[in-house]
Design an enzyme around this catalytic site. Structure first.
Site, PDB file in Angstrom:
ATOM      1  N   PHE A  31       0.830  -1.202   0.000  1.00 52.15           N
ATOM      2  CA  PHE A  31       0.000   0.000   0.000  1.00 52.15           C
ATOM      3  C   PHE A  31       0.868   1.258   0.000  1.00 52.15           C
ATOM      4  O   PHE A  31       0.518   2.271   0.599  1.00 52.15           O
ATOM      5  CB  PHE A  31      -0.920  -0.010   1.225  1.00 52.15           C
ATOM      6  N   SER A  72       7.725  -2.231   0.916  1.00 50.48           N
ATOM      7  CA  SER A  72       8.485  -1.140   1.535  1.00 50.48           C
ATOM      8  C   SER A  72       9.839  -1.631   2.026  1.00 50.48           C
ATOM      9  O   SER A  72      10.833  -0.896   1.997  1.00 50.48           O
ATOM     10  CB  SER A  72       7.698  -0.511   2.684  1.00 50.48           C
ATOM     11  N   SER A 124       5.269  -6.565  18.327  1.00 48.37           N
ATOM     12  CA  SER A 124       6.052  -5.346  18.506  1.00 48.37           C
ATOM     13  C   SER A 124       6.501  -5.149  19.949  1.00 48.37           C
ATOM     14  O   SER A 124       7.684  -4.917  20.222  1.00 48.37           O
ATOM     15  CB  SER A 124       5.212  -4.138  18.049  1.00 48.37           C
ATOM     16  N   HIS A 126      -3.280  -0.568  12.624  1.00 48.55           N
ATOM     17  CA  HIS A 126      -3.848   0.774  12.581  1.00 48.55           C
ATOM     18  C   HIS A 126      -4.914   1.027  13.641  1.00 48.55           C
ATOM     19  O   HIS A 126      -5.603   2.044  13.595  1.00 48.55           O
ATOM     20  CB  HIS A 126      -4.433   1.053  11.191  1.00 48.55           C
ATOM     21  N   ASP A 177       7.374  -8.046  11.959  1.00 50.29           N
ATOM     22  CA  ASP A 177       5.966  -8.292  11.630  1.00 50.29           C
ATOM     23  C   ASP A 177       5.611  -9.687  12.126  1.00 50.29           C
ATOM     24  O   ASP A 177       6.387 -10.629  11.932  1.00 50.29           O
ATOM     25  CB  ASP A 177       5.767  -8.209  10.104  1.00 50.29           C
ATOM     26  N   HIS A 211       3.537   5.966   8.437  1.00 49.26           N
ATOM     27  CA  HIS A 211       2.751   5.834   7.208  1.00 49.26           C
ATOM     28  C   HIS A 211       1.253   5.888   7.477  1.00 49.26           C
ATOM     29  O   HIS A 211       0.799   5.581   8.573  1.00 49.26           O
ATOM     30  CB  HIS A 211       3.098   4.501   6.524  1.00 49.26           C
ATOM     31  N   ASP A 212       0.514   6.280   6.453  1.00 53.32           N
ATOM     32  CA  ASP A 212      -0.952   6.312   6.455  1.00 53.32           C
ATOM     33  C   ASP A 212      -1.513   7.418   7.343  1.00 53.32           C
ATOM     34  O   ASP A 212      -2.325   7.165   8.243  1.00 53.32           O
ATOM     35  CB  ASP A 212      -1.549   4.961   6.855  1.00 53.32           C
ATOM     36  N   ASP A 220       4.525   1.248  10.337  1.00 51.98           N
ATOM     37  CA  ASP A 220       3.461   0.955   9.372  1.00 51.98           C
ATOM     38  C   ASP A 220       2.772  -0.343   9.772  1.00 51.98           C
ATOM     39  O   ASP A 220       2.478  -1.198   8.939  1.00 51.98           O
ATOM     40  CB  ASP A 220       4.065   0.838   7.967  1.00 51.98           C
TER      41      ASP A 220
END
Length: 205
Positions: free
Chosen positions: A15, A47, A119, A139, A66, A164-165, A136
């Site tokens: 994205f 990315s 994380s 969200h 991740d 990001h975003d 990123d």
């Protein structure tokens, strides 16, 4: 012009807009002269490839963090769900196989170190100062706050924080990344380097 960019980069799931990718590459090329880069939320590695190509110039490392089970919006029945990345046997998202293939095809196995974990658990044991942190990941407000609070403490002075975003308008996108971006600006710990599309860039003072 980014050297060694894979010919299939536009086909890799992700994205990231072209102008955001170029900005990530530019800042990672600068930052990685001082130390490693951490990416939070690698998905299928699009990315990661831009960060990795920048870091490879400086013999630096990208830690790609991740859990590879997808963010909230990637889950079954959600708007950004991709059936091709769903393990029906496990009933879970699994982006790691796609990620590994893309990193290998970009010849970045010696530059990119995958960290397949959550994380907060990873940050609790982290010891290495970071020259750049790219957030990123999830969200939700919880996930974004965790990423910001856990990882900015590991960012060295002069290091780059990229988020990001960023969407001011809730109708255009989720508000959690924008919330942590505003927190960073208000903290007095960062200088604003401006925005590229939905990518916010700051420098640790």
């Amino acid at each position: 012009m980014i050297p060694d960019l894979p010919g299939n980069i536009d086909d890799i799931k992700g994205f990231l807009a072209d102008d955001e990718a170029a900005a990530l590459y530019r800042h990672a090329a600068e930052a990685s002269q001082c130390g490693p880069v951490l990416e939070i939320g690698s998905y299928c590695g699009k990315s990661t490839i831009y960060l990795g190509l920048a870091c490879r110039q400086n013999n630096a490392t990208v830690f790609a963090l991740d859990h590879h089970r997808g963010s909230e919006e990637h889950q079954f029945g959600e708007y950004f769900h991709d059936p091709a990345l769903y393990d029906s046997g496990e009933g879970l998202m699994d982006t790691f196989r796609e990620f590994r293939r893309n990193i290998r095809e970009a010849n970045l196995d010696d530059t990119v170190v995958p960290v397949v974990a959550g994380s907060e658990a990873t940050a609790n044991q982290w010891q290495t100062p970071l020259a750049m942190v790219f957030i990123d990941g999830g969200h939700s407000l919880d996930a974004a706050l965790t990423d910001y609070r856990c990882w900015t403490a590991h960012l060295m002075r002069g290091g780059i924080l990229a988020i990001h975003d960023l969407f001011e308008d809730a109708h255009a996108g989720g508000q959690a990344p924008f919330a942590i971006y505003r927190m960073a600006l208000a903290s007095g710990l960062f200088a604003d380097l401006g925005r590229v599309n939905t990518l916010g860039l700051l420098r640790r003072l």
